[in-house]
Motif scaffolding. Structure first.
Motif, mmCIF file in Angstrom:
data_model
loop_
_atom_site.group_PDB
_atom_site.id
_atom_site.type_symbol
_atom_site.label_atom_id
_atom_site.label_comp_id
_atom_site.label_asym_id
_atom_site.label_seq_id
_atom_site.Cartn_x
_atom_site.Cartn_y
_atom_site.Cartn_z
ATOM 1 N N ASN A 140 -8.229 -0.054 -4.729
ATOM 2 C CA ASN A 140 -6.940 -0.467 -5.285
ATOM 3 C C ASN A 140 -6.893 -0.393 -6.811
ATOM 4 O O ASN A 140 -5.845 -0.628 -7.408
ATOM 5 C CB ASN A 140 -6.586 -1.886 -4.806
ATOM 6 C CG ASN A 140 -6.280 -1.903 -3.309
ATOM 7 O OD1 ASN A 140 -6.238 -0.848 -2.675
ATOM 8 N ND2 ASN A 140 -6.061 -3.064 -2.747
ATOM 9 N N GLY B 279 0.846 -1.194 0.000
ATOM 10 C CA GLY B 279 0.000 0.000 0.000
ATOM 11 C C GLY B 279 0.875 1.236 0.000
ATOM 12 O O GLY B 279 2.102 1.151 0.170
ATOM 13 N N GLY C 162 -1.142 -1.378 7.629
ATOM 14 C CA GLY C 162 -1.929 -0.227 7.222
ATOM 15 C C GLY C 162 -3.382 -0.630 7.411
ATOM 16 O O GLY C 162 -3.676 -1.776 7.753
ATOM 17 N N THR D 248 0.736 3.657 2.193
ATOM 18 C CA THR D 248 1.009 4.155 3.546
ATOM 19 C C THR D 248 2.412 3.837 4.067
ATOM 20 O O THR D 248 3.051 4.727 4.631
ATOM 21 C CB THR D 248 -0.066 3.610 4.521
ATOM 22 O OG1 THR D 248 -1.349 3.938 3.992
ATOM 23 C CG2 THR D 248 0.084 4.203 5.896
ATOM 24 N N HIS E 104 -10.111 -2.970 7.010
ATOM 25 C CA HIS E 104 -9.411 -4.257 6.836
ATOM 26 C C HIS E 104 -7.934 -4.139 7.189
ATOM 27 O O HIS E 104 -7.325 -3.083 7.064
ATOM 28 C CB HIS E 104 -9.638 -4.849 5.440
ATOM 29 C CG HIS E 104 -8.921 -4.207 4.299
ATOM 30 N ND1 HIS E 104 -9.585 -3.684 3.208
ATOM 31 C CD2 HIS E 104 -7.610 -4.037 4.035
ATOM 32 C CE1 HIS E 104 -8.702 -3.223 2.338
ATOM 33 N NE2 HIS E 104 -7.496 -3.420 2.819
ATOM 34 N N LEU F 50 2.208 -9.668 4.614
ATOM 35 C CA LEU F 50 0.832 -9.961 5.014
ATOM 36 C C LEU F 50 0.029 -10.701 3.959
ATOM 37 O O LEU F 50 -0.771 -11.571 4.278
ATOM 38 C CB LEU F 50 0.085 -8.634 5.231
ATOM 39 C CG LEU F 50 0.288 -7.872 6.519
ATOM 40 C CD1 LEU F 50 -0.382 -6.507 6.389
ATOM 41 C CD2 LEU F 50 -0.324 -8.648 7.683
ATOM 42 N N ASP F 51 0.213 -10.289 2.693
ATOM 43 C CA ASP F 51 -0.761 -10.764 1.704
ATOM 44 C C ASP F 51 -0.226 -10.656 0.286
ATOM 45 O O ASP F 51 0.816 -10.050 0.042
ATOM 46 C CB ASP F 51 -2.089 -9.987 1.849
ATOM 47 C CG ASP F 51 -1.884 -8.481 1.933
ATOM 48 O OD1 ASP F 51 -0.789 -8.008 1.599
ATOM 49 O OD2 ASP F 51 -2.825 -7.778 2.323
HETATM 50 C C1 GLP Z 1 -4.290 -3.078 0.650
HETATM 51 C C2 GLP Z 1 -3.385 -3.935 1.540
HETATM 52 C C3 GLP Z 1 -3.443 -3.488 2.989
HETATM 53 C C4 GLP Z 1 -3.240 -1.985 3.056
HETATM 54 C C5 GLP Z 1 -4.345 -1.291 2.290
HETATM 55 C C6 GLP Z 1 -4.285 0.220 2.377
HETATM 56 O O1 GLP Z 1 -5.620 -3.447 0.721
HETATM 57 N N1 GLP Z 1 -3.722 -5.323 1.477
HETATM 58 O O2 GLP Z 1 -2.452 -4.169 3.733
HETATM 59 O O3 GLP Z 1 -3.242 -1.559 4.391
HETATM 60 O O4 GLP Z 1 -4.205 -1.686 0.927
HETATM 61 O O5 GLP Z 1 -3.573 0.776 1.305
HETATM 62 P P1 GLP Z 1 -3.039 2.249 1.285
HETATM 63 O O6 GLP Z 1 -1.907 2.289 2.254
HETATM 64 O O7 GLP Z 1 -2.564 2.488 -0.118
HETATM 65 O O8 GLP Z 1 -4.154 3.132 1.683
#
Ligand code: GLP
Length: 254
Positions: A164, A37, A131, A39, A137, A65-66
């Motif tokens: 996203n 992400g 994040g 952040t 989530h 994480l993912d």
């Molecule tokens: C995705 C990731 C999360 C992340 C979220 C927020 O969904 N799987 O882990 O926290 O994006 O993204 P951003 O930091 O761009 O707002």
């Protein structure tokens, strides 16, 4: 939960970076849990700068994480590629010690069990960077996720897909599924380091810190975690009822 509120995302990222880098100085074999992400990018810059200035990351291990399910690791939007480009390529970390869930696993259930076992074998995650999604989530544990869930395949919500979509050519290109550590997996990290910036996170942040603990805001379970550090900018903190108190506590050194 310790709440730290900063004027800007840059100041918050600097403070989070100082914390992570200091922990690596204390334990060069630290196990990091990492997030993608926009952040954590400021934090990753702080880590890269510290490494350039001599901090040794060669023995650090990491678990992400993912990952989107169905994307090849070299796909421009895969989280493996994101991590290489935004962090690992700028550290002297051994890439063999960096794990990102395998979005191409033919047997995802077996993969997820192996990922959990690898985390355990590494001694568990010391610091889990997190994040928050605009719907609360963490990882890709969407609202409704069990608060004791483990690493598994999950379906993304239309909200997350639309959040996203900016990284893809069009919303239709965003995978519908992902492999994500579970909420229960995340809760086993010794320290959780949550970063939240921007007004679009303010409602989720308010629920996470001041709402009831509920699977409708999976991040709210962090209220039950023994060592969670939350780094906010003013915009993300703007809906907190007790914002002034958190700042006061901070000024008292807490
Ligand atoms: C995705 C990731 C999360 C992340 C979220 C927020 O969904 N799987 O882990 O926290 O994006 O993204 P951003 O930091 O761009 O707002």
């Amino acid at each position: 939960m310790q709440i730290f509120i900063f004027d800007t995302p840059e100041a918050a990222s600097r403070a989070a970076g100082e914390y992570v880098n200091a922990e690596i100085r204390k334990n060069p074999k630290l196990v990091l849990g990492l997030a993608t992400g926009s952040t954590p990018l400021g934090l990753y810059k702080e880590m890269a700068e510290a490494c350039k200035a001599g901090l040794d990351y060669s023995q650090v291990r990491s678990f992400n994480l993912d990952e989107y399910y169905g994307l090849q690791p070299d796909h421009p939007q895969s989280y493996r590629r994101f991590m290489n480009e935004n962090l690992f390529d700028h550290l002297n970390i051994d890439k063999a010690n960096t794990r990102v869930p395998d979005g191409t696993a033919a047997d995802p259930a077996a993969f997820c069990a192996e990922y959990e076992a690898a985390m355990k074998a590494a001694g568990g995650v010391d610091i889990q960077v997190l994040g928050i999604g605009s719907d609360g989530h963490i990882g890709f544990n969407e609202p409704g996720s069990s608060l004791v869930s483990r690493t598994r395949v999950v379906a993304l919500t239309p909200q997350t897909i639309s959040d996203n979509a900016r990284f893809f050519e069009k919303a239709d290109d965003v995978p519908r599924k992902a492999i994500s550590m579970g909420v229960g997996t995340i809760m086993e990290a010794k320290t959780c380091l949550m970063l939240c910036f921007g007004a679009n996170k303010a409602t989720a942040v308010q629920g996470m810190i001041e709402g009831g603990i509920t699977q409708f805001n999976p991040a709210s379970i962090l209220q039950m975690h023994p060592d969670t550090r939350v780094y906010l900018d003013e915009a993300a903190a703007s809906k907190l009822t007790l914002k002034d108190y958190y700042k006061w506590a901070g000024s008292c050194g807490l």
